[in-house]
Scaffold this motif. Structure first.
Motif, PDB file in Angstrom:
ATOM      1  N   PHE A  77     -24.380  41.074 -44.187  1.00  0.00           N
ATOM      2  CA  PHE A  77     -23.378  42.177 -43.702  1.00  0.00           C
ATOM      3  C   PHE A  77     -23.936  43.232 -43.242  1.00  0.00           C
ATOM      4  CE2 PHE A  77     -20.790  45.544 -45.373  1.00  0.00           C
ATOM      5  CZ  PHE A  77     -19.389  45.314 -45.056  1.00  0.00           C
ATOM      6  N   HIS A  78     -23.028  43.898 -42.305  1.00  0.00           N
ATOM      7  CA  HIS A  78     -23.599  44.965 -41.320  1.00  0.00           C
ATOM      8  C   HIS A  78     -22.858  46.275 -42.055  1.00  0.00           C
ATOM      9  CE1 HIS A  78     -24.361  46.375 -36.949  1.00  0.00           C
ATOM     10  NE2 HIS A  78     -25.260  46.505 -37.801  1.00  0.00           N
ATOM     11  N   TYR A  79     -24.157  47.074 -42.464  1.00  0.00           N
ATOM     12  CA  TYR A  79     -23.310  48.248 -43.079  1.00  0.00           C
ATOM     13  C   TYR A  79     -22.991  49.316 -42.242  1.00  0.00           C
ATOM     14  CZ  TYR A  79     -25.911  46.261 -47.273  1.00  0.00           C
ATOM     15  OH  TYR A  79     -26.338  45.237 -48.272  1.00  0.00           O
ATOM     16  N   THR A  80     -23.040  49.119 -40.804  1.00  0.00           N
ATOM     17  CA  THR A  80     -22.661  49.903 -39.793  1.00  0.00           C
ATOM     18  C   THR A  80     -20.975  50.246 -40.118  1.00  0.00           C
ATOM     19  OG1 THR A  80     -24.528  49.612 -38.442  1.00  0.00           O
ATOM     20  CG2 THR A  80     -22.733  50.843 -37.493  1.00  0.00           C
ATOM     21  N   ILE A  81     -20.363  49.023 -40.718  1.00  0.00           N
ATOM     22  CA  ILE A  81     -19.041  49.175 -40.837  1.00  0.00           C
ATOM     23  C   ILE A  81     -18.803  50.624 -41.746  1.00  0.00           C
ATOM     24  CG2 ILE A  81     -17.045  48.150 -41.866  1.00  0.00           C
ATOM     25  CD1 ILE A  81     -18.163  45.479 -40.967  1.00  0.00           C
ATOM     26  N   PHE A  82     -19.299  50.619 -42.736  1.00  0.00           N
ATOM     27  CA  PHE A  82     -19.262  51.633 -43.824  1.00  0.00           C
ATOM     28  C   PHE A  82     -19.525  53.020 -42.919  1.00  0.00           C
ATOM     29  CE2 PHE A  82     -20.235  48.305 -46.708  1.00  0.00           C
ATOM     30  CZ  PHE A  82     -19.026  48.318 -47.486  1.00  0.00           C
ATOM     31  N   VAL A  83     -20.482  53.212 -42.259  1.00  0.00           N
ATOM     32  CA  VAL A  83     -20.500  54.521 -41.469  1.00  0.00           C
ATOM     33  C   VAL A  83     -19.513  54.723 -40.463  1.00  0.00           C
ATOM     34  CG1 VAL A  83     -22.183  55.523 -39.890  1.00  0.00           C
ATOM     35  CG2 VAL A  83     -23.088  54.079 -41.614  1.00  0.00           C
ATOM     36  N   SER A  84     -18.956  53.657 -39.767  1.00  0.00           N
ATOM     37  CA  SER A  84     -17.850  54.237 -39.029  1.00  0.00           C
ATOM     38  C   SER A  84     -16.650  54.293 -39.828  1.00  0.00           C
ATOM     39  CB  SER A  84     -17.572  52.854 -38.176  1.00  0.00           C
ATOM     40  OG  SER A  84     -17.213  51.662 -38.553  1.00  0.00           O
ATOM     41  N   SER A  85     -16.463  53.731 -41.057  1.00  0.00           N
ATOM     42  CA  SER A  85     -15.263  54.134 -41.868  1.00  0.00           C
ATOM     43  C   SER A  85     -15.269  55.473 -42.274  1.00  0.00           C
ATOM     44  CB  SER A  85     -15.183  53.067 -43.095  1.00  0.00           C
ATOM     45  OG  SER A  85     -15.072  52.043 -42.554  1.00  0.00           O
ATOM     46  N   ILE A  86     -16.338  56.267 -42.506  1.00  0.00           N
ATOM     47  CA  ILE A  86     -16.377  57.576 -42.780  1.00  0.00           C
ATOM     48  C   ILE A  86     -15.959  58.294 -41.755  1.00  0.00           C
ATOM     49  CG2 ILE A  86     -18.231  59.246 -42.939  1.00  0.00           C
ATOM     50  CD1 ILE A  86     -20.111  57.533 -44.258  1.00  0.00           C
ATOM     51  N   PHE A  87     -15.871  57.893 -40.268  1.00  0.00           N
ATOM     52  CA  PHE A  87     -15.168  58.661 -39.375  1.00  0.00           C
ATOM     53  C   PHE A  87     -13.735  58.086 -39.300  1.00  0.00           C
ATOM     54  CE2 PHE A  87     -19.685  58.898 -38.118  1.00  0.00           C
ATOM     55  CZ  PHE A  87     -19.724  60.284 -37.753  1.00  0.00           C
ATOM     56  N   PHE A  88     -13.327  56.945 -39.488  1.00  0.00           N
ATOM     57  CA  PHE A  88     -11.887  56.331 -39.200  1.00  0.00           C
ATOM     58  C   PHE A  88     -11.023  56.865 -40.165  1.00  0.00           C
ATOM     59  CE2 PHE A  88     -14.050  52.906 -36.845  1.00  0.00           C
ATOM     60  CZ  PHE A  88     -13.795  53.471 -35.404  1.00  0.00           C
ATOM     61  N   ILE A  89     -11.417  56.828 -41.777  1.00  0.00           N
ATOM     62  CA  ILE A  89     -10.461  57.184 -42.440  1.00  0.00           C
ATOM     63  C   ILE A  89      -9.780  58.680 -42.415  1.00  0.00           C
ATOM     64  CG2 ILE A  89     -10.523  57.565 -45.039  1.00  0.00           C
ATOM     65  CD1 ILE A  89     -12.121  55.070 -45.314  1.00  0.00           C
ATOM     66  N   PRO A  90     -10.818  59.812 -42.323  1.00  0.00           N
ATOM     67  CA  PRO A  90     -10.420  61.002 -42.307  1.00  0.00           C
ATOM     68  C   PRO A  90      -9.469  61.404 -41.070  1.00  0.00           C
ATOM     69  CG  PRO A  90     -13.050  61.127 -42.682  1.00  0.00           C
ATOM     70  CD  PRO A  90     -12.363  59.620 -42.310  1.00  0.00           C
ATOM     71  N   SER A  91      -9.954  60.420 -39.835  1.00  0.00           N
ATOM     72  CA  SER A  91      -9.066  60.463 -38.545  1.00  0.00           C
ATOM     73  C   SER A  91      -7.935  59.999 -38.999  1.00  0.00           C
ATOM     74  CB  SER A  91      -9.600  59.595 -37.547  1.00  0.00           C
ATOM     75  OG  SER A  91      -9.007  59.700 -36.333  1.00  0.00           O
ATOM     76  N   LEU A  92      -7.469  59.106 -39.763  1.00  0.00           N
ATOM     77  CA  LEU A  92      -6.322  58.454 -39.854  1.00  0.00           C
ATOM     78  C   LEU A  92      -5.575  59.415 -40.635  1.00  0.00           C
ATOM     79  CD1 LEU A  92      -4.476  55.928 -39.670  1.00  0.00           C
ATOM     80  CD2 LEU A  92      -5.455  55.147 -42.002  1.00  0.00           C
ATOM     81  N   ILE A  93      -6.107  60.286 -41.754  1.00  0.00           N
ATOM     82  CA  ILE A  93      -5.444  61.038 -42.574  1.00  0.00           C
ATOM     83  C   ILE A  93      -5.111  62.399 -41.949  1.00  0.00           C
ATOM     84  CG2 ILE A  93      -5.689  62.717 -44.298  1.00  0.00           C
ATOM     85  CD1 ILE A  93      -7.593  60.529 -45.407  1.00  0.00           C
ATOM     86  N   ILE A  94      -6.039  62.928 -40.915  1.00  0.00           N
ATOM     87  CA  ILE A  94      -5.575  63.864 -40.088  1.00  0.00           C
ATOM     88  C   ILE A  94      -4.695  63.508 -38.971  1.00  0.00           C
ATOM     89  CG2 ILE A  94      -6.650  65.662 -38.434  1.00  0.00           C
ATOM     90  CD1 ILE A  94      -9.407  65.388 -39.993  1.00  0.00           C
ATOM     91  N   GLY A  95      -4.630  62.447 -38.438  1.00  0.00           N
ATOM     92  CA  GLY A  95      -3.603  62.146 -37.391  1.00  0.00           C
ATOM     93  C   GLY A  95      -2.156  62.059 -38.273  1.00  0.00           C
ATOM     94  N   TYR A  96      -2.083  61.734 -39.483  1.00  0.00           N
ATOM     95  CA  TYR A  96      -0.895  61.589 -39.801  1.00  0.00           C
ATOM     96  C   TYR A  96      -0.232  63.098 -40.471  1.00  0.00           C
ATOM     97  CZ  TYR A  96       0.216  56.558 -40.323  1.00  0.00           C
ATOM     98  OH  TYR A  96       0.405  55.474 -39.963  1.00  0.00           O
ATOM     99  N   LYS A  97      -1.260  63.917 -40.693  1.00  0.00           N
ATOM    100  CA  LYS A  97      -0.870  65.197 -41.219  1.00  0.00           C
ATOM    101  C   LYS A  97      -0.267  66.038 -40.221  1.00  0.00           C
ATOM    102  CE  LYS A  97      -2.940  65.270 -46.008  1.00  0.00           C
ATOM    103  NZ  LYS A  97      -3.815  66.186 -46.773  1.00  0.00           N
ATOM    104  N   ASN A  98      -1.163  66.185 -39.137  1.00  0.00           N
ATOM    105  CA  ASN A  98      -0.688  66.809 -37.863  1.00  0.00           C
ATOM    106  C   ASN A  98      -0.386  66.132 -36.527  1.00  0.00           C
ATOM    107  OD1 ASN A  98      -1.798  69.226 -39.359  1.00  0.00           O
ATOM    108  ND2 ASN A  98      -3.896  68.150 -39.562  1.00  0.00           N
ATOM    109  N   SER A  99       0.682  65.515 -36.780  1.00  0.00           N
ATOM    110  CA  SER A  99       0.961  64.440 -35.836  1.00  0.00           C
ATOM    111  C   SER A  99       1.707  65.093 -34.487  1.00  0.00           C
ATOM    112  CB  SER A  99       2.142  63.416 -36.499  1.00  0.00           C
ATOM    113  OG  SER A  99       3.248  64.279 -36.784  1.00  0.00           O
ATOM    114  N   GLU A 100       1.817  66.345 -34.638  1.00  0.00           N
ATOM    115  CA  GLU A 100       2.536  67.028 -33.502  1.00  0.00           C
ATOM    116  C   GLU A 100       1.380  67.755 -32.375  1.00  0.00           C
ATOM    117  OE1 GLU A 100       1.525  69.775 -36.485  1.00  0.00           O
ATOM    118  OE2 GLU A 100       2.803  68.281 -36.661  1.00  0.00           O
ATOM    119  N   ASP A 101       0.232  67.540 -32.843  1.00  0.00           N
ATOM    120  CA  ASP A 101      -1.024  67.841 -32.322  1.00  0.00           C
ATOM    121  C   ASP A 101      -1.478  67.052 -30.875  1.00  0.00           C
ATOM    122  OD1 ASP A 101      -0.762  70.396 -33.373  1.00  0.00           O
ATOM    123  OD2 ASP A 101      -2.898  69.822 -34.658  1.00  0.00           O
TER     124      ASP A 101
END
Length: 132
Positions: A77-101
């Motif tokens: 298993f390549h643990y880099t997936i978890f490191v990239s998820s640290i960036f993708f999950i907040p990106s998804l949340i911020i994108g939904y909360k501030n979709s007009e930007d």
């Protein structure tokens, strides 16, 4: 080595020129939602392989961790997936909360696609481990 560095430098310059052109023609405001695009780009940078260099692997190595579940021959298993998820999950949340930007929509979409691929990869890995 020099040609590889030159190729990546040219690609970076072209990407920056495209970004600056889009920003100049931008009608949306740059706000908190724009952070979604930046985080998704960082998540992609962590997971991409640039020649023999993977930024996520180097980051884990710097922290004293192995990038693979079987570090002897870099398999499992390549643990880099978890490191990239640290960036993708907040990106998804911020994108939904501030979709007009500016950049929120594309950051949200890129993060959604990558997280979907990560989840599918995890499921395949779990199934392959259970079938042994």
């Amino acid at each position: 080595m020099f040609s590889m560095i030159l190729t990546y430098s040219i690609q970076t310059i072209v990407i920056l020129l495209i970004i600056f052109t889009v920003l100049r023609n931008n009608r949306k405001k740059i706000g908190q939602g724009s952070l979604s695009l930046l985080l998704s780009l960082l998540g992609m940078a962590v997971s991409f392989e640039f020649g023999d260099y993977i930024f996520g692997d180097q980051l884990l190595s710097f922290l004293g961790m192995s990038a693979w579940s079987n570090p002897v021959n870099n398999t499992g298993f390549h643990y880099t997936i978890f490191v990239s998820s640290i960036f993708f999950i907040p990106s998804l949340i911020i994108g939904y909360k501030n979709s007009e930007d500016f950049g929120a929509l594309i950051g949200r979409r890129v993060s959604s696609i990558y997280l979907f691929i990560i989840i599918i990869s995890l499921l395949f890995f779990i199934i392959s481990c259970l079938s042994k």
